[in-house]
Design an enzyme around this catalytic site. Sequence first.
Site, mmCIF file in Angstrom:
data_model
loop_
_atom_site.group_PDB
_atom_site.id
_atom_site.type_symbol
_atom_site.label_atom_id
_atom_site.label_comp_id
_atom_site.label_asym_id
_atom_site.label_seq_id
_atom_site.Cartn_x
_atom_site.Cartn_y
_atom_site.Cartn_z
ATOM 1 N N TYR A 20 43.979 50.866 105.574
ATOM 2 C CA TYR A 20 44.102 51.787 106.760
ATOM 3 C C TYR A 20 43.630 51.041 107.852
ATOM 4 O O TYR A 20 43.130 50.033 107.779
ATOM 5 C CB TYR A 20 43.293 53.115 106.351
ATOM 6 N N LYS B 182 40.601 46.157 104.780
ATOM 7 C CA LYS B 182 40.386 47.391 105.048
ATOM 8 C C LYS B 182 40.988 48.486 104.013
ATOM 9 O O LYS B 182 41.752 49.112 104.323
ATOM 10 C CB LYS B 182 40.768 47.728 106.577
ATOM 11 N N GLU C 17 26.538 44.535 106.695
ATOM 12 C CA GLU C 17 27.183 45.318 107.762
ATOM 13 C C GLU C 17 26.731 46.764 107.364
ATOM 14 O O GLU C 17 25.929 47.151 106.512
ATOM 15 C CB GLU C 17 28.779 45.198 107.856
ATOM 16 N N LEU D 289 33.880 43.617 107.003
ATOM 17 C CA LEU D 289 35.040 43.749 107.593
ATOM 18 C C LEU D 289 34.752 43.356 109.034
ATOM 19 O O LEU D 289 34.201 43.924 109.839
ATOM 20 C CB LEU D 289 35.481 45.088 107.609
#
Length: 282
Positions: A33, A146, A178, A202
């Site tokens: 996505y 992702k 993250e 990411l």
Amino acid sequence: MTDIVYLNGELLAKKDAKISVLDRGFLFADGIYEVIPVYNSSPFRLKQHLERLAYCLEQLGITNPHSNIEWKNIIRTLIERNGGGHLSIYLQVTRGVSNDRNQLIDEIMTPTVMLLASPLLVSEESIETATATLLEDIRWQHCDIKSIALLGNIMLRNKAQQLGCDEAILHRDNVITEGSTSNVFMVKFREVYTPPQNQLILGGITRDVIIELAEESGLKVHQENITVDDLLSADEVWISSSSREISPITQIDDKIIGSGQVGPVANVLHSEFQAFKKTLIN
């Protein structure tokens, strides 16, 4: 109203958009996505979002169903049909519909393509702060893809909420990766630090913009490992994402970060980010 979605070549009302129970996205989370912010009807850094989309599809061995020109036309049409303005476009591509529930991949499947729009609430004048908790990163080893398989992120984000925090900042072996829905930055002695881009994070489009703006402002930026102790002793900590832009973290668990207020570097880069958005031409 943002009621119109794109599904496999058709523009439909959300209530009328349907997929097969044998779609591999539904059965196996076999898909990827993108989330694309739209400011004043203009997609933000669309070229970079489409590059990341192509990279993730290639990693999963899914044929990109559209050229960049076709993607741009679909996105712009969806923006127009949903009234334009400030929007968030969610784009999802799954491997497609299989003949039965089988983990083996059927090479002839046609990807399922779905895009939907939602309002994007942005505060261009003020900067929103957040609180965070530190949690062990329990996700898989390819966070650079992702993937729509977000169960680990969901578990961590909800754990943070249960603890009364806005975000979970994740770490592996005491090294920050993250946030559950964001990238992480910190400031020490007016120099900016962020974890290096690798398979454990990411690489965010907003993250890249912040790095560019910081360097253009004369700030030194380090893309290197940050330990938990580094983060807790920082002068400023922020998280960034397409929906949050720059969001300073004022407290991590029971530790107040800096003065507990928005720091000077975050203030400068927030202003630079807002000015940058106004110059965009896609």
